[in-house]
Each structure stands twice: as C-alpha cells, then as structure tokens.
Scaffold this motif. Structure first.
Motif, PDB file in Angstrom:
ATOM      1  N   MET A   1       0.781  -1.222  -0.127  1.00  0.00           N
ATOM      2  CA  MET A   1       0.064   0.064   0.032  1.00  0.00           C
ATOM      3  C   MET A   1       0.946   1.163   0.052  1.00  0.00           C
ATOM      4  SD  MET A   1      -3.121  -1.075  -0.171  1.00  0.00           S
ATOM      5  CE  MET A   1      -4.555  -1.218   0.577  1.00  0.00           C
ATOM      6  N   PRO A   2       0.490   2.279  -0.793  1.00  0.00           N
ATOM      7  CA  PRO A   2       1.339   3.370  -0.952  1.00  0.00           C
ATOM      8  C   PRO A   2       1.237   4.249   0.299  1.00  0.00           C
ATOM      9  CG  PRO A   2       0.229   2.888  -3.106  1.00  0.00           C
ATOM     10  CD  PRO A   2      -0.258   1.903  -2.065  1.00  0.00           C
TER      11      PRO A   2
ATOM     12  N   TYR B   1      -0.404  10.156   4.711  1.00  0.00           N
ATOM     13  CA  TYR B   1      -1.402   9.285   4.325  1.00  0.00           C
ATOM     14  C   TYR B   1      -0.798   7.923   4.192  1.00  0.00           C
ATOM     15  CZ  TYR B   1      -4.381  13.557   3.644  1.00  0.00           C
ATOM     16  OH  TYR B   1      -5.169  14.506   3.811  1.00  0.00           O
ATOM     17  N   THR B   2      -1.084   6.923   4.981  1.00  0.00           N
ATOM     18  CA  THR B   2      -0.465   5.552   4.814  1.00  0.00           C
ATOM     19  C   THR B   2      -1.576   4.525   4.514  1.00  0.00           C
ATOM     20  OG1 THR B   2      -0.879   5.056   7.082  1.00  0.00           O
ATOM     21  CG2 THR B   2       1.445   5.944   6.480  1.00  0.00           C
ATOM     22  N   GLY B   3      -0.862   3.579   3.958  1.00  0.00           N
ATOM     23  CA  GLY B   3      -2.149   2.491   3.605  1.00  0.00           C
ATOM     24  C   GLY B   3      -2.890   3.110   2.366  1.00  0.00           C
ATOM     25  N   VAL B   4      -2.712   3.775   1.716  1.00  0.00           N
ATOM     26  CA  VAL B   4      -3.439   4.313   0.270  1.00  0.00           C
ATOM     27  C   VAL B   4      -3.626   3.215  -0.669  1.00  0.00           C
ATOM     28  CG1 VAL B   4      -3.898   6.102  -1.110  1.00  0.00           C
ATOM     29  CG2 VAL B   4      -2.693   6.646   1.048  1.00  0.00           C
ATOM     30  N   ASP B   5      -5.018   3.266  -0.951  1.00  0.00           N
ATOM     31  CA  ASP B   5      -5.327   2.442  -2.155  1.00  0.00           C
ATOM     32  C   ASP B   5      -4.417   2.744  -3.365  1.00  0.00           C
ATOM     33  OD1 ASP B   5      -6.871   1.616  -4.838  1.00  0.00           O
ATOM     34  OD2 ASP B   5      -7.837   0.212  -2.929  1.00  0.00           O
ATOM     35  N   PRO B   6      -3.799   1.916  -4.262  1.00  0.00           N
ATOM     36  CA  PRO B   6      -3.019   2.043  -5.296  1.00  0.00           C
ATOM     37  C   PRO B   6      -3.939   3.005  -6.403  1.00  0.00           C
ATOM     38  CG  PRO B   6      -2.688  -0.031  -4.783  1.00  0.00           C
ATOM     39  CD  PRO B   6      -3.661   0.317  -3.845  1.00  0.00           C
ATOM     40  N   ASP B   7      -5.084   2.845  -6.355  1.00  0.00           N
ATOM     41  CA  ASP B   7      -5.939   3.689  -7.360  1.00  0.00           C
ATOM     42  C   ASP B   7      -6.297   4.856  -6.706  1.00  0.00           C
ATOM     43  OD1 ASP B   7      -5.819   1.715  -9.572  1.00  0.00           O
ATOM     44  OD2 ASP B   7      -7.786   0.513  -8.211  1.00  0.00           O
TER      45      ASP B   7
ATOM     46  N   GLU C   1      -8.028   7.206  -2.995  1.00  0.00           N
ATOM     47  CA  GLU C   1      -9.352   7.025  -2.206  1.00  0.00           C
ATOM     48  C   GLU C   1      -9.536   8.230  -1.668  1.00  0.00           C
ATOM     49  OE1 GLU C   1      -8.133   5.184   2.029  1.00  0.00           O
ATOM     50  OE2 GLU C   1      -7.312   4.021   0.147  1.00  0.00           O
TER      51      GLU C   1
ATOM     52  N   ARG D   1     -10.423  10.642   1.612  1.00  0.00           N
ATOM     53  CA  ARG D   1      -9.918  10.577   3.128  1.00  0.00           C
ATOM     54  C   ARG D   1     -10.363  11.890   3.835  1.00  0.00           C
ATOM     55  NH1 ARG D   1      -4.981   7.326   4.812  1.00  0.00           N
ATOM     56  NH2 ARG D   1      -5.333   5.384   3.493  1.00  0.00           N
TER      57      ARG D   1
ATOM     58  N   PRO E   1      -1.901   8.546  -5.278  1.00  0.00           N
ATOM     59  CA  PRO E   1      -0.666   8.165  -4.928  1.00  0.00           C
ATOM     60  C   PRO E   1       0.363   8.187  -6.245  1.00  0.00           C
ATOM     61  CG  PRO E   1      -2.135   6.015  -4.823  1.00  0.00           C
ATOM     62  CD  PRO E   1      -2.772   7.251  -4.809  1.00  0.00           C
TER      63      PRO E   1
END
Length: 53
Positions: free
Chosen positions: A1-2, A19-25, A27, A29, A42
């Motif tokens: 996760m980026p 921002y951690t654990g961002v969806d590669p596509d 999202e 927040r 990302p």
C-alpha cells in the motif's frame, strides 16, 4: 500500500501530512488539518480537497 506525503493548503500553519495504506487507485479520506474531504492520489503523490455541491 502506497504512502502519500503532502500539505494542507487550507491551513496557515505548515507541516507535512502522511497518508499511509492508500489504495493504489486512490481514495477519499478526511484531512487531519482542516477536516475536509480529500482525494488522495498515490500516482500524483498528493491530495486535493473535494468540493461538495
């Protein structure tokens, strides 16, 4: 996760937001600085505030 690092342009104070654990596509927040919704991208390496109509 980026991981995406950016700043909130709606606040006067500086400081980086991570921002951690961002969806590669990307999202949606909540911005921890101003509380508004942001689109975290990302691929672009940043976040943009989302305007509601």
């Amino acid at each position: 996760m980026p991981v995406v690092k950016t700043e909130c342009d709606r606040r006067d104070r500086g400081g980086e937001i991570t921002y951690t654990g961002v969806d590669p596509d990307g999202e949606l927040r909540n911005c921890p600085d101003c509380g508004c919704e942001v689109a975290v991208d990302p691929e672009a390496g940043g976040a943009l505030h989302v305007e509601k109509e």
